[in-house]
Design a protein around this motif. Structure first.
Motif, PDB file in Angstrom:
ATOM      1  N   THR A 114       0.863  -1.181   0.000  1.00  0.00           N
ATOM      2  CA  THR A 114       0.000   0.000   0.000  1.00  0.00           C
ATOM      3  C   THR A 114       0.898   1.229   0.000  1.00  0.00           C
ATOM      4  O   THR A 114       2.088   1.147   0.312  1.00  0.00           O
ATOM      5  N   THR A 115       0.316   2.378  -0.361  1.00  0.00           N
ATOM      6  CA  THR A 115       1.161   3.561  -0.525  1.00  0.00           C
ATOM      7  C   THR A 115       0.972   4.598   0.580  1.00  0.00           C
ATOM      8  O   THR A 115       1.743   5.546   0.677  1.00  0.00           O
ATOM      9  N   THR A 116      -0.055   4.431   1.402  1.00  0.00           N
ATOM     10  CA  THR A 116      -0.199   5.289   2.579  1.00  0.00           C
ATOM     11  C   THR A 116      -0.794   4.459   3.723  1.00  0.00           C
ATOM     12  O   THR A 116      -1.594   3.553   3.460  1.00  0.00           O
ATOM     13  N   PRO A 117      -0.415   4.758   4.954  1.00  0.00           N
ATOM     14  CA  PRO A 117      -0.940   3.964   6.081  1.00  0.00           C
ATOM     15  C   PRO A 117      -2.465   3.994   6.139  1.00  0.00           C
ATOM     16  O   PRO A 117      -3.083   3.061   6.621  1.00  0.00           O
ATOM     17  N   ARG A 118      -3.068   5.067   5.610  1.00  0.00           N
ATOM     18  CA  ARG A 118      -4.532   5.163   5.658  1.00  0.00           C
ATOM     19  C   ARG A 118      -5.212   4.173   4.720  1.00  0.00           C
ATOM     20  O   ARG A 118      -6.405   3.923   4.827  1.00  0.00           O
ATOM     21  N   ALA A 119      -4.455   3.611   3.766  1.00  0.00           N
ATOM     22  CA  ALA A 119      -5.038   2.627   2.835  1.00  0.00           C
ATOM     23  C   ALA A 119      -5.079   1.226   3.443  1.00  0.00           C
ATOM     24  O   ALA A 119      -5.779   0.354   2.937  1.00  0.00           O
ATOM     25  N   LYS A 122      -7.884 -14.507   4.159  1.00  0.00           N
ATOM     26  CA  LYS A 122      -7.414 -15.128   2.914  1.00  0.00           C
ATOM     27  C   LYS A 122      -6.171 -15.979   3.188  1.00  0.00           C
ATOM     28  O   LYS A 122      -5.421 -15.738   4.142  1.00  0.00           O
ATOM     29  N   SER A 123      -5.918 -16.947   2.320  1.00  0.00           N
ATOM     30  CA  SER A 123      -4.786 -17.852   2.504  1.00  0.00           C
ATOM     31  C   SER A 123      -3.547 -17.446   1.726  1.00  0.00           C
ATOM     32  O   SER A 123      -2.436 -17.862   2.055  1.00  0.00           O
ATOM     33  N   TYR A 124      -3.743 -16.657   0.661  1.00  0.00           N
ATOM     34  CA  TYR A 124      -2.601 -16.381  -0.236  1.00  0.00           C
ATOM     35  C   TYR A 124      -2.284 -14.892  -0.395  1.00  0.00           C
ATOM     36  O   TYR A 124      -1.182 -14.549  -0.810  1.00  0.00           O
ATOM     37  N   VAL A 125      -3.235 -14.038  -0.105  1.00  0.00           N
ATOM     38  CA  VAL A 125      -3.039 -12.601  -0.372  1.00  0.00           C
ATOM     39  C   VAL A 125      -2.985 -11.840   0.950  1.00  0.00           C
ATOM     40  O   VAL A 125      -3.931 -11.908   1.748  1.00  0.00           O
ATOM     41  N   TYR A 126      -1.878 -11.125   1.166  1.00  0.00           N
ATOM     42  CA  TYR A 126      -1.646 -10.457   2.451  1.00  0.00           C
ATOM     43  C   TYR A 126      -1.289  -8.983   2.242  1.00  0.00           C
ATOM     44  O   TYR A 126      -0.441  -8.661   1.406  1.00  0.00           O
ATOM     45  N   PRO A 127      -1.915  -8.101   3.034  1.00  0.00           N
ATOM     46  CA  PRO A 127      -1.633  -6.671   2.875  1.00  0.00           C
ATOM     47  C   PRO A 127      -0.394  -6.234   3.649  1.00  0.00           C
ATOM     48  O   PRO A 127      -0.117  -6.730   4.739  1.00  0.00           O
ATOM     49  N   ALA A 128       0.351  -5.306   3.072  1.00  0.00           N
ATOM     50  CA  ALA A 128       1.503  -4.694   3.747  1.00  0.00           C
ATOM     51  C   ALA A 128       1.165  -3.228   4.026  1.00  0.00           C
ATOM     52  O   ALA A 128       0.451  -2.592   3.253  1.00  0.00           O
ATOM     53  N   ILE A 129       1.707  -2.713   5.120  1.00  0.00           N
ATOM     54  CA  ILE A 129       1.475  -1.295   5.445  1.00  0.00           C
ATOM     55  C   ILE A 129       2.664  -0.478   4.952  1.00  0.00           C
ATOM     56  O   ILE A 129       3.824  -0.852   5.170  1.00  0.00           O
ATOM     57  N   GLY A 130       2.382   0.616   4.246  1.00  0.00           N
ATOM     58  CA  GLY A 130       3.486   1.376   3.666  1.00  0.00           C
ATOM     59  C   GLY A 130       3.236   2.873   3.616  1.00  0.00           C
ATOM     60  O   GLY A 130       2.148   3.368   3.938  1.00  0.00           O
ATOM     61  N   LEU A 131       4.293   3.575   3.219  1.00  0.00           N
ATOM     62  CA  LEU A 131       4.209   5.012   2.910  1.00  0.00           C
ATOM     63  C   LEU A 131       5.211   5.217   1.771  1.00  0.00           C
ATOM     64  O   LEU A 131       6.425   5.251   1.977  1.00  0.00           O
ATOM     65  N   PRO A 156       7.655   6.458  -1.009  1.00  0.00           N
ATOM     66  CA  PRO A 156       8.526   7.646  -1.005  1.00  0.00           C
ATOM     67  C   PRO A 156       8.014   8.780  -1.895  1.00  0.00           C
ATOM     68  O   PRO A 156       8.222   9.955  -1.574  1.00  0.00           O
ATOM     69  N   GLU A 157       7.312   8.438  -2.982  1.00  0.00           N
ATOM     70  CA  GLU A 157       6.803   9.504  -3.860  1.00  0.00           C
ATOM     71  C   GLU A 157       5.675  10.292  -3.187  1.00  0.00           C
ATOM     72  O   GLU A 157       5.299  11.357  -3.659  1.00  0.00           O
ATOM     73  N   LEU A 158       5.104   9.737  -2.117  1.00  0.00           N
ATOM     74  CA  LEU A 158       4.011  10.423  -1.426  1.00  0.00           C
ATOM     75  C   LEU A 158       4.459  11.095  -0.135  1.00  0.00           C
ATOM     76  O   LEU A 158       3.662  11.740   0.545  1.00  0.00           O
ATOM     77  N   VAL A 159       5.740  10.932   0.206  1.00  0.00           N
ATOM     78  CA  VAL A 159       6.196  11.448   1.500  1.00  0.00           C
ATOM     79  C   VAL A 159       6.048  12.965   1.583  1.00  0.00           C
ATOM     80  O   VAL A 159       5.659  13.503   2.625  1.00  0.00           O
ATOM     81  N   ALA A 160       6.315  13.680   0.486  1.00  0.00           N
ATOM     82  CA  ALA A 160       6.192  15.145   0.537  1.00  0.00           C
ATOM     83  C   ALA A 160       4.788  15.548   0.977  1.00  0.00           C
ATOM     84  O   ALA A 160       4.615  16.440   1.804  1.00  0.00           O
ATOM     85  N   ALA A 161       3.773  14.860   0.457  1.00  0.00           N
ATOM     86  CA  ALA A 161       2.384  15.222   0.772  1.00  0.00           C
ATOM     87  C   ALA A 161       1.899  14.597   2.080  1.00  0.00           C
ATOM     88  O   ALA A 161       0.973  15.119   2.712  1.00  0.00           O
ATOM     89  N   ARG A 162       2.499  13.491   2.488  1.00  0.00           N
ATOM     90  CA  ARG A 162       1.918  12.715   3.595  1.00  0.00           C
ATOM     91  C   ARG A 162       2.920  12.421   4.714  1.00  0.00           C
ATOM     92  O   ARG A 162       2.770  11.433   5.435  1.00  0.00           O
ATOM     93  N   LEU A 209       4.087  -7.370   7.538  1.00  0.00           N
ATOM     94  CA  LEU A 209       4.516  -7.065   6.169  1.00  0.00           C
ATOM     95  C   LEU A 209       4.498  -5.550   6.004  1.00  0.00           C
ATOM     96  O   LEU A 209       3.501  -4.894   6.307  1.00  0.00           O
ATOM     97  N   VAL A 210       5.611  -4.999   5.512  1.00  0.00           N
ATOM     98  CA  VAL A 210       5.773  -3.545   5.455  1.00  0.00           C
ATOM     99  C   VAL A 210       6.192  -3.136   4.041  1.00  0.00           C
ATOM    100  O   VAL A 210       7.128  -3.689   3.473  1.00  0.00           O
ATOM    101  N   GLY A 211       5.465  -2.191   3.453  1.00  0.00           N
ATOM    102  CA  GLY A 211       5.808  -1.687   2.128  1.00  0.00           C
ATOM    103  C   GLY A 211       4.574  -1.098   1.451  1.00  0.00           C
ATOM    104  O   GLY A 211       3.453  -1.391   1.855  1.00  0.00           O
ATOM    105  N   GLU A 212       4.681  -0.209   0.581  1.00  0.00           N
ATOM    106  CA  GLU A 212       5.930   0.149  -0.041  1.00  0.00           C
ATOM    107  C   GLU A 212       6.575   1.280   0.733  1.00  0.00           C
ATOM    108  O   GLU A 212       5.946   2.293   1.001  1.00  0.00           O
ATOM    109  N   ILE A 213       7.834   1.068   1.071  1.00  0.00           N
ATOM    110  CA  ILE A 213       8.619   2.117   1.710  1.00  0.00           C
ATOM    111  C   ILE A 213       9.900   2.266   0.885  1.00  0.00           C
ATOM    112  O   ILE A 213      10.145   1.473  -0.020  1.00  0.00           O
TER     113      ILE A 213
END
Ligand code: MN
Length: 259
Positions: free
Chosen positions: A43-48, A59-68, A70-76, A92-96
């Motif tokens: 994901t691209t922001t923690p709020r997502a 789910k058994s195969y699809v897992y979400p990662a928490i991320g922020l 870098p292209e969004l860091v200026a705004a967020r 799971l952490v990303g995209e960072i």
């Protein structure tokens, strides 16, 4: 008849794709489950993250990662604390990462702060996988990994890595894995790099909807990269797949996920 272990049933590993940027995430998740494609949905922001977590719950195969991203860091940048908080509860952490492209250079100092704090949180909690962007900032990204990551506690995966082979070697020494997509195999630099990665550090990704194979089918196309990867490494596709599967299972297991 004995049932095959479930690990035998995984058909592919997509270690970096953006399911929430797909036009119909719910249908795509169902397809990945049906086709048994193991996915880290960045994901691209923690709020997502909460929405992604809801879609992927149970789910058994699809897992979400928490991320922020870098292209969004200026705004967020203000969401960095949400990211640190989220890493407590999500393995799971990303995209960072860092992006040193001209249009994002102005935020590099903030990007470094976000990445350092995210990697520190990953090391503190342990058993984390981080999927990391490093476009035009490989050296800085690897330096932050060296400083803030204990590789016994965090698997860092450099996604769509485009640094030099020397930088790749430094990342390998720091314990990093690499997730490779079809677009990387289109360039000579990418091919040279992939040849330099040790067999036990190699993973696959689509970066859908951005990578070449991710354009339409997203993670369902993860199998397309394998024959090309195998031919580059001069080995049968079955040998290549066995290795990707071992590495993929080991990485997911590190984060407490088995199939
Ligand atoms: Mn991405």
């Amino acid at each position: 008849m004995n049932r095959a272990p479930r690990a035998e049933l995984v058909n592919g590993f997509d270690f970096h794709c953006h399911i929430d940027l797909h036009p119909d995430p719910v249908a795509l998740i169902a397809d990945c489950e049906r086709q048994r494609v193991a996915v880290i949905a960045v994901t691209t922001t923690p709020r997502a993250w909460p929405q992604n977590n809801e879609w992927m719950h149970g789910k058994s195969y699809v897992y979400p990662a928490i991320g922020l991203h870098p292209e969004l860091v200026a705004a967020r940048y203000s969401e960095v604390e949400l990211l640190e908080e989220g890493i407590k509860n999500c393995r799971l952490v990303g995209e960072i990462g860092l992006d040193g492209s001209p249009q994002h250079q102005a935020s590099l100092e903030q990007q470094r702060d976000v990445l350092a704090r995210a990697l520190t949180a990953c090391t503190e909690h342990g058993g984390r996988i981080a999927t990391i962007h490093s476009r035009r900032a490989a050296r800085d990204t690897i330096a932050l990994i060296e400083t803030h990551v204990d590789p016994a506690r965090v698997i860092c995966i450099l996604h769509w890595f485009s640094g030099s082979t020397a930088e790749a070697h430094r990342a390998i020494d720091a314990g990093c894995y690499f997730s490779v997509n079809a677009s990387m195999l289109d360039t000579q630099g990418g091919r040279n790099l992939v040849r330099a990665i040790p067999a036990d550090r190699l993973l696959t990704e689509t970066d859908a909807p951005f990578g070449r194979d991710g354009l339409s089918g997203g993670p369902l196309n993860i199998g397309l990269v394998l024959p090309r990867l195998a031919s580059l490494l001069d080995e049968p596709a079955s040998v290549c797949w066995t290795r990707i599967r071992e590495n993929g299972l080991r990485a997911f297991q590190f984060a407490g996920i088995s199939f």
